[in-house]
Design an enzyme around this catalytic site. Structure first.
Site, PDB file in Angstrom:
ATOM      1  N   LEU A 111       0.830  -1.211   0.000  1.00 19.79           N
ATOM      2  CA  LEU A 111       0.000   0.000   0.000  1.00 19.79           C
ATOM      3  C   LEU A 111       0.857   1.251   0.000  1.00 19.79           C
ATOM      4  O   LEU A 111       0.462   2.293  -0.498  1.00 19.79           O
ATOM      5  CB  LEU A 111      -0.902   0.016   1.240  1.00 19.79           C
ATOM      6  CG  LEU A 111      -2.000  -1.048   1.265  1.00 19.79           C
ATOM      7  CD1 LEU A 111      -2.657  -1.103   2.627  1.00 19.79           C
ATOM      8  CD2 LEU A 111      -3.036  -0.741   0.185  1.00 19.79           C
ATOM      9  N   GLY A 112       2.008   1.155   0.575  1.00 18.84           N
ATOM     10  CA  GLY A 112       2.881   2.330   0.606  1.00 18.84           C
ATOM     11  C   GLY A 112       4.113   2.091   1.454  1.00 18.84           C
ATOM     12  O   GLY A 112       4.210   1.095   2.178  1.00 18.84           O
ATOM     13  N   ASN A 143       8.678   6.354   6.181  1.00 19.23           N
ATOM     14  CA  ASN A 143       9.970   6.337   6.847  1.00 19.23           C
ATOM     15  C   ASN A 143      10.077   5.118   7.747  1.00 19.23           C
ATOM     16  O   ASN A 143      11.141   4.566   7.958  1.00 19.23           O
ATOM     17  CB  ASN A 143      10.118   7.590   7.719  1.00 19.23           C
ATOM     18  CG  ASN A 143      10.917   8.629   7.003  1.00 19.23           C
ATOM     19  OD1 ASN A 143      11.487   8.370   5.955  1.00 19.23           O
ATOM     20  ND2 ASN A 143      10.962   9.814   7.575  1.00 19.23           N
ATOM     21  N   ASP A 188       2.783  14.809  14.088  1.00 18.04           N
ATOM     22  CA  ASP A 188       3.090  14.674  12.658  1.00 18.04           C
ATOM     23  C   ASP A 188       1.803  14.674  11.835  1.00 18.04           C
ATOM     24  O   ASP A 188       1.633  13.879  10.914  1.00 18.04           O
ATOM     25  CB  ASP A 188       3.889  13.377  12.431  1.00 18.04           C
ATOM     26  CG  ASP A 188       4.748  13.445  11.172  1.00 18.04           C
ATOM     27  OD1 ASP A 188       4.876  14.547  10.589  1.00 18.04           O
ATOM     28  OD2 ASP A 188       5.286  12.401  10.769  1.00 18.04           O
TER      29      ASP A 188
HETATM   30  N1  ATP Z   1      -4.375   1.556   7.662  1.00 22.19           N
HETATM   31  C1  ATP Z   1      -4.036   1.810   6.394  1.00 22.19           C
HETATM   32  N2  ATP Z   1      -4.887   1.509   5.385  1.00 22.19           N
HETATM   33  C2  ATP Z   1      -4.565   1.757   4.096  1.00 22.19           C
HETATM   34  N3  ATP Z   1      -3.382   2.292   3.696  1.00 22.19           N
HETATM   35  C3  ATP Z   1      -2.487   2.595   4.648  1.00 22.19           C
HETATM   36  C4  ATP Z   1      -2.753   2.377   6.037  1.00 22.19           C
HETATM   37  N4  ATP Z   1      -1.678   2.801   6.761  1.00 22.19           N
HETATM   38  C5  ATP Z   1      -0.794   3.260   5.862  1.00 22.19           C
HETATM   39  N5  ATP Z   1      -1.256   3.147   4.596  1.00 22.19           N
HETATM   40  C6  ATP Z   1      -0.558   3.507   3.349  1.00 22.19           C
HETATM   41  O1  ATP Z   1       0.817   3.254   3.521  1.00 22.19           O
HETATM   42  C7  ATP Z   1       1.570   4.452   3.335  1.00 22.19           C
HETATM   43  C8  ATP Z   1       2.758   4.450   4.277  1.00 22.19           C
HETATM   44  O2  ATP Z   1       2.282   4.626   5.600  1.00 22.19           O
HETATM   45  P1  ATP Z   1       3.243   4.960   6.798  1.00 22.19           P
HETATM   46  O3  ATP Z   1       2.401   5.206   7.976  1.00 22.19           O
HETATM   47  O4  ATP Z   1       4.258   3.886   6.919  1.00 22.19           O
HETATM   48  O5  ATP Z   1       4.076   6.171   6.316  1.00 22.19           O
HETATM   49  P2  ATP Z   1       3.723   7.672   5.851  1.00 22.19           P
HETATM   50  O6  ATP Z   1       2.860   8.304   6.865  1.00 22.19           O
HETATM   51  O7  ATP Z   1       3.168   7.689   4.442  1.00 22.19           O
HETATM   52  O8  ATP Z   1       5.132   8.310   5.753  1.00 22.19           O
HETATM   53  P3  ATP Z   1       6.037   8.805   6.914  1.00 22.19           P
HETATM   54  O9  ATP Z   1       6.402   7.609   7.727  1.00 22.19           O
HETATM   55  O10 ATP Z   1       7.168   9.400   6.176  1.00 22.19           O
HETATM   56  O11 ATP Z   1       5.213   9.803   7.709  1.00 22.19           O
HETATM   57  C9  ATP Z   1       0.582   5.583   3.577  1.00 22.19           C
HETATM   58  O12 ATP Z   1       0.964   6.752   2.894  1.00 22.19           O
HETATM   59  C10 ATP Z   1      -0.714   4.987   3.034  1.00 22.19           C
HETATM   60  O13 ATP Z   1      -0.767   5.162   1.641  1.00 22.19           O
END
Ligand code: ATP
Length: 315
Positions: free
Chosen positions: A58-59, A62, A174
Protein backbone atom coordinates in the site's frame (compact mmCIF):
# COMPACT_ATOMS: atom_id res chain seq x y z
CA UNK A 1 18.75 30.65 16.56
CA UNK A 2 19.93 27.43 18.12
CA UNK A 3 17.72 25.49 15.75
CA UNK A 4 19.55 26.98 12.75
CA UNK A 5 22.97 26.24 14.19
CA UNK A 6 22.01 22.66 14.89
CA UNK A 7 20.77 21.84 11.41
CA UNK A 8 23.44 21.13 8.86
CA UNK A 9 21.49 18.94 6.46
CA UNK A 10 18.40 19.87 4.52
CA UNK A 11 16.17 17.10 5.70
CA UNK A 12 12.46 17.71 5.93
CA UNK A 13 11.90 14.86 8.31
CA UNK A 14 14.06 14.91 11.38
CA UNK A 15 13.17 12.11 13.75
CA UNK A 16 15.73 12.53 16.52
CA UNK A 17 15.56 9.92 19.26
CA UNK A 18 14.74 10.78 22.83
CA UNK A 19 17.24 8.82 24.87
CA UNK A 20 15.49 9.48 28.13
CA UNK A 21 12.15 8.21 26.93
CA UNK A 22 11.01 5.01 28.57
CA UNK A 23 8.07 2.91 27.64
CA UNK A 24 5.09 4.62 29.26
CA UNK A 25 2.89 3.02 31.86
CA UNK A 26 -0.62 2.43 30.66
CA UNK A 27 -3.82 2.95 32.55
CA UNK A 28 -5.60 0.31 30.45
CA UNK A 29 -5.23 -3.43 30.28
CA UNK A 30 -2.74 -4.20 27.53
CA UNK A 31 -1.84 -7.27 25.54
CA UNK A 32 1.55 -8.77 26.49
CA UNK A 33 4.40 -6.64 25.17
CA UNK A 34 6.97 -9.41 25.14
CA UNK A 35 7.94 -11.08 21.88
CA UNK A 36 4.94 -12.90 20.50
CA UNK A 37 4.37 -14.89 17.39
CA UNK A 38 0.62 -14.38 17.20
CA UNK A 39 -1.71 -11.58 16.24
CA UNK A 40 -4.56 -10.93 18.63
CA UNK A 41 -7.63 -10.09 16.57
CA UNK A 42 -9.79 -10.82 19.56
CA UNK A 43 -9.12 -12.94 22.60
CA UNK A 44 -11.08 -15.81 21.08
CA UNK A 45 -9.54 -15.53 17.64
CA UNK A 46 -5.78 -15.24 17.78
CA UNK A 47 -4.06 -15.93 14.48
CA UNK A 48 -0.48 -16.65 13.58
CA UNK A 49 1.49 -14.51 11.15
CA UNK A 50 1.23 -17.41 8.69
CA UNK A 51 -2.55 -16.96 8.61
CA UNK A 52 -2.06 -13.67 6.85
CA UNK A 53 -1.55 -13.45 3.12
CA UNK A 54 0.11 -10.34 1.72
CA UNK A 55 -1.83 -9.03 -1.26
CA UNK A 56 0.06 -5.91 -2.30
CA UNK A 57 2.11 -3.00 -1.04
CA UNK A 58 0.00 0.00 0.00
CA UNK A 59 2.88 2.33 0.61
CA UNK A 60 6.27 2.96 2.11
CA UNK A 61 6.91 5.38 4.92
CA UNK A 62 9.97 6.34 6.85
CA UNK A 63 8.90 3.68 9.31
CA UNK A 64 8.60 0.67 7.02
CA UNK A 65 6.30 -0.91 4.47
CA UNK A 66 2.51 -1.12 4.65
CA UNK A 67 0.83 -4.10 2.96
CA UNK A 68 -2.77 -4.89 2.18
CA UNK A 69 -3.29 -8.33 3.70
CA UNK A 70 -6.02 -10.94 3.86
CA UNK A 71 -6.78 -13.14 6.82
CA UNK A 72 -6.87 -16.54 5.11
CA UNK A 73 -9.57 -18.04 7.33
CA UNK A 74 -12.00 -15.11 7.60
CA UNK A 75 -11.10 -13.27 4.37
CA UNK A 76 -11.01 -10.07 6.40
CA UNK A 77 -8.79 -7.39 4.87
CA UNK A 78 -6.30 -5.46 7.00
CA UNK A 79 -3.34 -3.17 6.55
CA UNK A 80 -0.09 -4.59 7.92
CA UNK A 81 2.76 -2.23 8.76
CA UNK A 82 6.09 -4.05 8.89
CA UNK A 83 9.40 -2.77 10.13
CA UNK A 84 12.17 -5.20 9.26
CA UNK A 85 14.85 -6.41 11.60
CA UNK A 86 17.58 -4.59 9.67
CA UNK A 87 15.86 -1.18 10.04
CA UNK A 88 17.76 1.50 11.88
CA UNK A 89 17.24 1.86 15.64
CA UNK A 90 15.19 5.06 15.25
CA UNK A 91 12.72 3.34 12.95
CA UNK A 92 12.43 0.41 15.34
CA UNK A 93 11.91 2.76 18.25
CA UNK A 94 9.20 4.54 16.26
CA UNK A 95 7.17 1.43 15.53
CA UNK A 96 7.33 0.43 19.20
CA UNK A 97 6.10 3.90 20.10
CA UNK A 98 3.30 3.55 17.58
CA UNK A 99 2.39 0.15 19.06
CA UNK A 100 2.35 1.59 22.55
CA UNK A 101 0.00 4.38 21.54
CA UNK A 102 -2.33 2.28 19.39
CA UNK A 103 -2.65 -0.21 22.25
CA UNK A 104 -4.37 2.36 24.37
CA UNK A 105 -6.41 4.35 21.87
CA UNK A 106 -10.01 3.59 21.06
CA UNK A 107 -11.65 6.27 18.97
CA UNK A 108 -13.58 6.18 15.69
CA UNK A 109 -11.22 8.93 14.51
CA UNK A 110 -7.97 7.11 15.20
CA UNK A 111 -6.97 4.17 13.01
CA UNK A 112 -7.95 0.99 14.79
CA UNK A 113 -5.32 -1.55 15.65
CA UNK A 114 -6.15 -5.25 15.58
CA UNK A 115 -2.93 -6.72 16.86
CA UNK A 116 0.84 -6.75 16.89
CA UNK A 117 3.47 -9.33 16.42
CA UNK A 118 7.19 -9.59 16.52
CA UNK A 119 8.80 -12.48 14.68
CA UNK A 120 11.86 -14.23 16.06
CA UNK A 121 13.69 -12.75 13.02
CA UNK A 122 13.14 -9.32 14.56
CA UNK A 123 10.48 -8.05 12.12
CA UNK A 124 7.87 -6.03 14.01
CA UNK A 125 4.35 -5.69 12.59
CA UNK A 126 1.12 -3.90 13.38
CA UNK A 127 -2.22 -5.09 12.02
CA UNK A 128 -4.51 -2.12 11.40
CA UNK A 129 -7.90 -1.54 9.92
CA UNK A 130 -7.66 -1.14 6.16
CA UNK A 131 -8.54 2.33 4.90
CA UNK A 132 -9.46 1.69 1.29
CA UNK A 133 -9.03 5.21 -0.12
CA UNK A 134 -5.54 5.67 1.29
CA UNK A 135 -4.68 9.09 2.64
CA UNK A 136 -5.84 12.68 2.15
CA UNK A 137 -2.60 13.21 0.25
CA UNK A 138 -3.64 10.49 -2.23
CA UNK A 139 -7.11 12.02 -2.56
CA UNK A 140 -5.65 15.46 -3.21
CA UNK A 141 -3.36 14.10 -5.93
CA UNK A 142 -6.05 11.96 -7.57
CA UNK A 143 -9.20 14.05 -7.17
CA UNK A 144 -7.95 17.61 -6.77
CA UNK A 145 -8.69 20.20 -4.14
CA UNK A 146 -11.38 19.98 -1.47
CA UNK A 147 -14.48 22.17 -1.27
CA UNK A 148 -15.27 23.99 1.98
CA UNK A 149 -18.08 21.57 2.98
CA UNK A 150 -15.72 18.62 2.48
CA UNK A 151 -13.01 20.39 4.46
CA UNK A 152 -15.47 21.09 7.27
CA UNK A 153 -16.19 17.36 7.45
CA UNK A 154 -12.45 16.53 7.39
CA UNK A 155 -11.75 19.15 10.06
CA UNK A 156 -14.57 17.94 12.31
CA UNK A 157 -13.35 14.33 12.18
CA UNK A 158 -9.67 15.12 12.68
CA UNK A 159 -10.51 17.49 15.53
CA UNK A 160 -12.60 14.80 17.20
CA UNK A 161 -9.56 12.53 16.93
CA UNK A 162 -7.20 15.20 18.24
CA UNK A 163 -9.56 16.14 21.02
CA UNK A 164 -9.60 12.46 22.10
CA UNK A 165 -5.82 12.16 21.89
CA UNK A 166 -5.14 15.43 23.68
CA UNK A 167 -7.60 14.51 26.45
CA UNK A 168 -5.47 11.38 26.92
CA UNK A 169 -2.26 13.47 26.99
CA UNK A 170 -1.15 12.16 23.59
CA UNK A 171 0.27 14.63 21.10
CA UNK A 172 0.52 13.33 17.54
CA UNK A 173 3.31 15.65 16.33
CA UNK A 174 3.09 14.67 12.66
CA UNK A 175 -0.35 15.72 11.42
CA UNK A 176 -0.21 16.09 7.63
CA UNK A 177 -2.27 14.89 4.65
CA UNK A 178 -0.31 11.64 4.27
CA UNK A 179 -0.99 10.67 7.89
CA UNK A 180 -4.77 11.12 7.66
CA UNK A 181 -6.35 7.94 6.34
CA UNK A 182 -9.65 7.78 4.45
CA UNK A 183 -12.15 5.06 3.62
CA UNK A 184 -14.96 4.97 1.09
CA UNK A 185 -17.48 6.10 3.71
CA UNK A 186 -15.39 9.30 3.79
CA UNK A 187 -14.36 8.53 7.35
CA UNK A 188 -11.07 10.18 8.22
CA UNK A 189 -8.80 8.59 10.81
CA UNK A 190 -5.53 9.73 12.28
CA UNK A 191 -2.67 7.29 11.61
CA UNK A 192 1.11 6.99 11.88
CA UNK A 193 1.98 7.58 15.52
CA UNK A 194 5.70 6.98 15.00
CA UNK A 195 6.75 10.32 16.48
CA UNK A 196 3.85 10.86 18.86
CA UNK A 197 4.37 11.40 22.53
CA UNK A 198 2.43 10.55 25.65
CA UNK A 199 2.81 13.24 28.27
CA UNK A 200 3.14 11.41 31.56
CA UNK A 201 3.00 14.53 33.69
CA UNK A 202 1.17 17.74 32.90
CA UNK A 203 4.37 19.75 33.03
CA UNK A 204 6.53 17.33 31.04
CA UNK A 205 8.89 19.15 28.74
CA UNK A 206 8.18 18.51 25.08
CA UNK A 207 11.13 19.86 23.21
CA UNK A 208 12.31 17.07 20.94
CA UNK A 209 12.65 17.87 17.29
CA UNK A 210 10.68 15.20 15.50
CA UNK A 211 8.04 15.12 12.79
CA UNK A 212 7.81 16.51 9.30
CA UNK A 213 9.30 20.00 9.15
CA UNK A 214 6.93 21.45 6.61
CA UNK A 215 3.95 21.12 8.95
CA UNK A 216 5.77 22.17 12.12
CA UNK A 217 4.62 25.16 14.13
CA UNK A 218 6.92 28.20 14.62
CA UNK A 219 7.57 27.34 18.27
CA UNK A 220 8.76 23.87 17.29
CA UNK A 221 11.18 25.21 14.72
CA UNK A 222 12.57 27.77 17.08
CA UNK A 223 11.58 27.01 20.69
CA UNK A 224 14.03 29.57 22.13
CA UNK A 225 12.38 32.52 20.41
CA UNK A 226 8.98 31.30 21.47
CA UNK A 227 9.64 31.00 25.19
CA UNK A 228 11.27 27.57 25.61
CA UNK A 229 9.35 24.32 25.58
CA UNK A 230 6.73 24.12 22.92
CA UNK A 231 3.14 23.10 23.48
CA UNK A 232 2.73 19.96 21.39
CA UNK A 233 -1.05 20.10 21.56
CA UNK A 234 -1.05 23.56 19.96
CA UNK A 235 1.56 22.24 17.51
CA UNK A 236 -0.94 19.62 16.29
CA UNK A 237 -3.47 22.40 15.66
CA UNK A 238 -0.98 24.41 13.59
CA UNK A 239 -0.25 21.30 11.51
CA UNK A 240 -3.97 20.73 10.99
CA UNK A 241 -4.36 24.36 9.82
CA UNK A 242 -1.55 23.93 7.26
CA UNK A 243 -3.05 20.61 6.15
CA UNK A 244 -6.56 22.05 5.59
CA UNK A 245 -5.11 25.06 3.79
CA UNK A 246 -3.14 22.77 1.48
CA UNK A 247 -6.19 20.63 0.73
CA UNK A 248 -8.09 23.82 -0.20
CA UNK A 249 -5.50 25.42 -2.49
CA UNK A 250 -3.74 22.28 -3.74
CA UNK A 251 -0.19 23.26 -2.86
CA UNK A 252 1.87 23.63 0.29
CA UNK A 253 0.83 27.11 1.47
CA UNK A 254 3.92 28.25 3.34
CA UNK A 255 6.11 28.52 0.27
CA UNK A 256 5.43 30.15 -3.09
CA UNK A 257 3.55 27.67 -5.24
CA UNK A 258 5.81 25.09 -6.83
CA UNK A 259 8.90 25.96 -4.78
CA UNK A 260 10.81 22.93 -3.59
CA UNK A 261 11.01 23.19 0.19
CA UNK A 262 14.45 23.28 1.73
CA UNK A 263 14.93 23.52 5.45
CA UNK A 264 16.24 27.10 5.65
CA UNK A 265 13.53 28.57 3.42
CA UNK A 266 10.88 26.72 5.35
CA UNK A 267 12.22 27.87 8.68
CA UNK A 268 12.26 31.51 7.55
CA UNK A 269 8.77 31.29 6.16
CA UNK A 270 7.29 29.58 9.22
CA UNK A 271 9.13 31.51 11.92
CA UNK A 272 9.52 34.97 10.39
CA UNK A 273 6.74 35.20 7.79
CA UNK A 274 3.12 36.08 8.40
CA UNK A 275 0.75 33.12 8.48
CA UNK A 276 -0.60 32.54 4.96
CA UNK A 277 -3.99 33.98 3.99
CA UNK A 278 -6.61 32.09 2.08
CA UNK A 279 -7.27 33.27 -1.48
CA UNK A 280 -10.26 35.42 -2.36
CA UNK A 281 -13.39 33.37 -2.56
CA UNK A 282 -12.91 31.60 0.77
CA UNK A 283 -15.81 32.17 3.15
CA UNK A 284 -15.42 34.37 6.23
CA UNK A 285 -16.04 31.31 8.44
CA UNK A 286 -13.32 29.24 6.80
CA UNK A 287 -10.93 32.20 6.90
CA UNK A 288 -11.58 32.68 10.60
CA UNK A 289 -11.17 28.93 11.26
CA UNK A 290 -7.77 28.81 9.53
CA UNK A 291 -6.67 31.97 11.35
CA UNK A 292 -7.60 30.32 14.65
CA UNK A 293 -5.36 27.35 13.79
CA UNK A 294 -2.46 29.38 12.39
CA UNK A 295 -1.89 31.88 15.21
CA UNK A 296 1.87 32.23 15.45
CA UNK A 297 1.65 32.61 19.21
CA UNK A 298 0.76 29.10 20.37
CA UNK A 299 -1.14 30.30 23.45
CA UNK A 300 -3.55 32.19 21.16
CA UNK A 301 -4.23 29.16 19.00
CA UNK A 302 -7.58 27.53 19.60
CA UNK A 303 -7.62 24.08 21.17
CA UNK A 304 -9.20 21.08 19.44
CA UNK A 305 -12.21 21.29 21.77
CA UNK A 306 -12.66 25.03 21.04
CA UNK A 307 -12.35 24.55 17.28
CA UNK A 308 -15.10 21.93 17.38
CA UNK A 309 -17.46 24.79 18.34
CA UNK A 310 -16.28 27.10 15.53
CA UNK A 311 -19.02 28.38 13.16
CA UNK A 312 -17.16 26.85 10.17
CA UNK A 313 -18.07 23.41 11.50
CA UNK A 314 -21.68 24.24 12.24
CA UNK A 315 -23.04 23.33 8.79
N1 ATP B 1 -4.37 1.56 7.66
C1 ATP B 1 -4.04 1.81 6.39
N2 ATP B 1 -4.89 1.51 5.39
C2 ATP B 1 -4.56 1.76 4.10
N3 ATP B 1 -3.38 2.29 3.70
C3 ATP B 1 -2.49 2.60 4.65
C4 ATP B 1 -2.75 2.38 6.04
N4 ATP B 1 -1.68 2.80 6.76
C5 ATP B 1 -0.79 3.26 5.86
N5 ATP B 1 -1.26 3.15 4.60
C6 ATP B 1 -0.56 3.51 3.35
O1 ATP B 1 0.82 3.25 3.52
C7 ATP B 1 1.57 4.45 3.33
C8 ATP B 1 2.76 4.45 4.28
O2 ATP B 1 2.28 4.63 5.60
P1 ATP B 1 3.24 4.96 6.80
O3 ATP B 1 2.40 5.21 7.98
O4 ATP B 1 4.26 3.89 6.92
O5 ATP B 1 4.08 6.17 6.32
P2 ATP B 1 3.72 7.67 5.85
O6 ATP B 1 2.86 8.30 6.86
O7 ATP B 1 3.17 7.69 4.44
O8 ATP B 1 5.13 8.31 5.75
P3 ATP B 1 6.04 8.81 6.91
O9 ATP B 1 6.40 7.61 7.73
O10 ATP B 1 7.17 9.40 6.18
O11 ATP B 1 5.21 9.80 7.71
C9 ATP B 1 0.58 5.58 3.58
O12 ATP B 1 0.96 6.75 2.89
C10 ATP B 1 -0.71 4.99 3.03
O13 ATP B 1 -0.77 5.16 1.64
Amino acid sequence: MAAVRDRRHLNLRLPLPEPSQRRPRFPLLLPPSTVTNTITISTADAIAPNDIEKLNVLGHGNGGTVYKVRHKRTNAIYALKVVHSDSDPITRRQIRREMDILRQTDSPHVVQCHGFFEKPSGDVSIVMEYMDLGTLDTLLKNNGTFSEPKLASVARQVLNGLSYLHAHQIMHRDIKPSNLLVNSNMEIKIGDFGVSKIMRRTLDACNSYVGTCAYMSPERFDPESYGGNYDGYAGDIWSLGVTLFELYVGYFPLLPSGQRPDWATLMCSICFGDPPSLPEGASAEFRSFIESCLKKESSERWSAAQLLTHPFLKG
